[in-house]
Scaffold this motif. Structure first.
Motif, short mmCIF file in Angstrom:
data_model
loop_
_atom_site.label_atom_id
_atom_site.label_comp_id
_atom_site.label_asym_id
_atom_site.label_seq_id
_atom_site.Cartn_x
_atom_site.Cartn_y
_atom_site.Cartn_z
N UNK A 24 9.10 9.53 -1.99
CA UNK A 24 8.80 8.45 -2.93
C UNK A 24 8.10 7.29 -2.24
N UNK A 25 8.52 6.97 -1.03
CA UNK A 25 7.88 5.89 -0.27
C UNK A 25 6.42 6.24 0.03
N UNK A 26 6.19 7.49 0.40
CA UNK A 26 4.82 7.93 0.68
C UNK A 26 3.95 7.83 -0.58
N UNK A 27 4.51 8.21 -1.72
CA UNK A 27 3.75 8.11 -2.97
C UNK A 27 3.40 6.66 -3.28
N UNK A 28 4.32 5.75 -3.00
CA UNK A 28 4.04 4.33 -3.22
C UNK A 28 2.90 3.85 -2.32
N UNK A 29 2.94 4.26 -1.06
CA UNK A 29 1.90 3.83 -0.12
C UNK A 29 0.53 4.39 -0.52
N UNK A 30 0.52 5.66 -0.92
CA UNK A 30 -0.75 6.29 -1.32
C UNK A 30 -1.30 5.62 -2.58
N UNK A 31 -0.44 5.37 -3.54
CA UNK A 31 -0.89 4.78 -4.81
C UNK A 31 -1.36 3.34 -4.61
N UNK A 32 -0.69 2.58 -3.75
CA UNK A 32 -1.11 1.20 -3.52
C UNK A 32 -2.47 1.13 -2.84
N UNK A 33 -2.79 2.13 -2.01
CA UNK A 33 -4.10 2.17 -1.37
C UNK A 33 -5.19 2.54 -2.35
N UNK A 34 -4.86 3.35 -3.35
CA UNK A 34 -5.85 3.77 -4.34
C UNK A 34 -6.22 2.63 -5.29
N UNK A 35 -5.28 1.72 -5.53
CA UNK A 35 -5.53 0.63 -6.47
C UNK A 35 -6.32 -0.50 -5.81
N UNK A 36 -7.01 -1.28 -6.62
CA UNK A 36 -7.85 -2.36 -6.10
C UNK A 36 -7.08 -3.66 -6.02
N UNK A 37 -7.10 -4.27 -4.86
CA UNK A 37 -6.50 -5.60 -4.67
C UNK A 37 -5.06 -5.66 -5.15
N UNK A 38 -4.27 -4.69 -4.76
CA UNK A 38 -2.84 -4.69 -5.09
C UNK A 38 -2.05 -4.81 -3.80
N UNK A 39 -1.17 -5.78 -3.73
CA UNK A 39 -0.38 -6.04 -2.54
C UNK A 39 1.09 -6.08 -2.89
#
Length: 356
Positions: free
Chosen positions: A277-292
């Motif tokens: 689940x943590x990995x999915x969060x990291x991957x998804x946050x990288x795919x989104x624009x300007x999300x921190x």
């Protein structure tokens, strides 16, 4: 007995909210009994045993009911003055309790919400009264104030932990102990989770607001989790998917869980249960624009916390997203309080997106 209570208080506001008020279960029971006029004050004892004294032992000409013990007795007023908090006023005891136990403004004296200090003050005033009545022990006002502030601070900063240790040092006076808005043109999403260890049920919540503190939208959901950390990560993951589905850009996602923040921002995995689940969060946050994703203290996350607890009563089933276009009634007071703090503070320091 129950019928007598209803007849005695025909117009009283329902008392269910007391069980969600700040403090330990024994304090909530104390408040509930006081709400229904069942505390053993001298007046109530006199009603059952007419031969007993119904007057205050410190104010011989004043009847000792709970209103006197907690409000008008000089031993009570000296505590309220010493706490330096602005209490909301009402002539009726129950209205006074309701107003102040739902006041989420931060106390400048104790650095925790006023409703927390208020609840502990009520409890310690009752303890002080009983110490004198039954033991003839007098607790000095300055000692009582220090004890109740310590206890309130300890409860507030450790309520999400299974073990309660020494109360942390209060934050510096310069710390902003309230929700802070994002920079202009950004959205800010606060996430939180309420975890029930007995059933492994995780109630998830996220609320999105703009730079003015205005509610954009909120979401709730229920899921299952192994522990509270996994529940917090699931709340972050739910928020990330929400951002993606909405097509939002320039978003700050804030969590009050340091463990969940580290797991979703670094390669730190808490356990095999959360690593995927943590990995999915990291991957998804990288795919989104300007999300921190950032970490903030619990005091700044009051609205999301209330929203997560409110989700416990929902019957939508597991893994069903509930969209909230407006704050639920149970969360309105917190929302209005935080919105007013933003609107009334013209020199609010806006928050820049942080780099993990």
């Amino acid at each position: 007995m129950a019928l007598d209570s209803i007849l005695d208080y025909p117009n009283v506001v329902p008392s269910d909210w007391i069980w969600k008020s700040p403090g330990y279960p024994k304090m909530q029971l104390f408040l509930w009994q006081m709400w229904w006029g069942r505390m053993p004050s001298n007046v109530n004892i006199h009603k059952r045993i007419p031969t007993t004294n119904k007057f205050c032992i410190f104010c011989p000409h004043m009847e000792e009911d709970m209103n006197h013990i907690l409000r008008s007795c000089p031993r009570a007023t000296e505590i309220w003055v010493g706490l330096k908090i602005n209490l909301l006023r009402s002539n009726q005891l129950n209205d006074w309790l309701n107003l102040n136990l739902n006041n989420c403004e931060i106390s400048p004296f104790a650095k925790v919400p006023i409703n927390v200090i208020f609840g502990f003050a009520l409890w310690f005033l009752w303890i002080r009264r009983n110490s004198w009545v039954f033991k003839k022990e007098n607790i000095k006002s300055d000692v009582l104030i220090k004890k109740l502030c310590w206890a309130a601070t300890e409860w507030f900063y450790t309520k999400s932990h299974t073990k309660v240790g020494k109360a942390p040092n209060p934050p510096a006076s310069s710390t902003i102990l309230q929700w802070t808005p994002p920079k202009t043109s950004y959205l800010k999403i606060n996430t939180d989770a309420s975890f029930l260890s007995s059933s492994k049920e995780a109630c998830l919540a996220a609320v999105c607001r703009n730079e003015l503190g205005i509610w954009v939208e909120g979401i709730q959901s229920k899921s299952l989790a192994c522990d509270s950390a996994e529940a917090e990560i699931k709340a972050i993951f739910m928020a990330l998917n929400w951002v993606r589905d909405k097509g939002w850009r320039k978003v700050i996602i804030a969590t009050d869980s340091m463990i969940a923040w580290k797991a979703t921002n670094t390669m730190t995995n808490l356990s095999t249960n959360t690593s995927s689940l943590s990995n999915e969060c990291r991957v998804l946050s990288l795919e989104l624009h300007d999300v921190t994703i950032i970490h903030e203290g619990r005091v700044t996350n009051a609205l999301a916390d209330a929203l997560a607890k409110e989700a416990k009563g929902r019957r939508d089933g597991f893994n069903t997203i509930c969209i909230l276009s407006n704050p639920p009634p149970e969360c309105l007071r917190i929302y209005d309080c935080e919105l007013n703090n933003v609107l009334l503070t013209s020199s609010v320091e806006v928050q820049e997106p942080l780099t993990p």
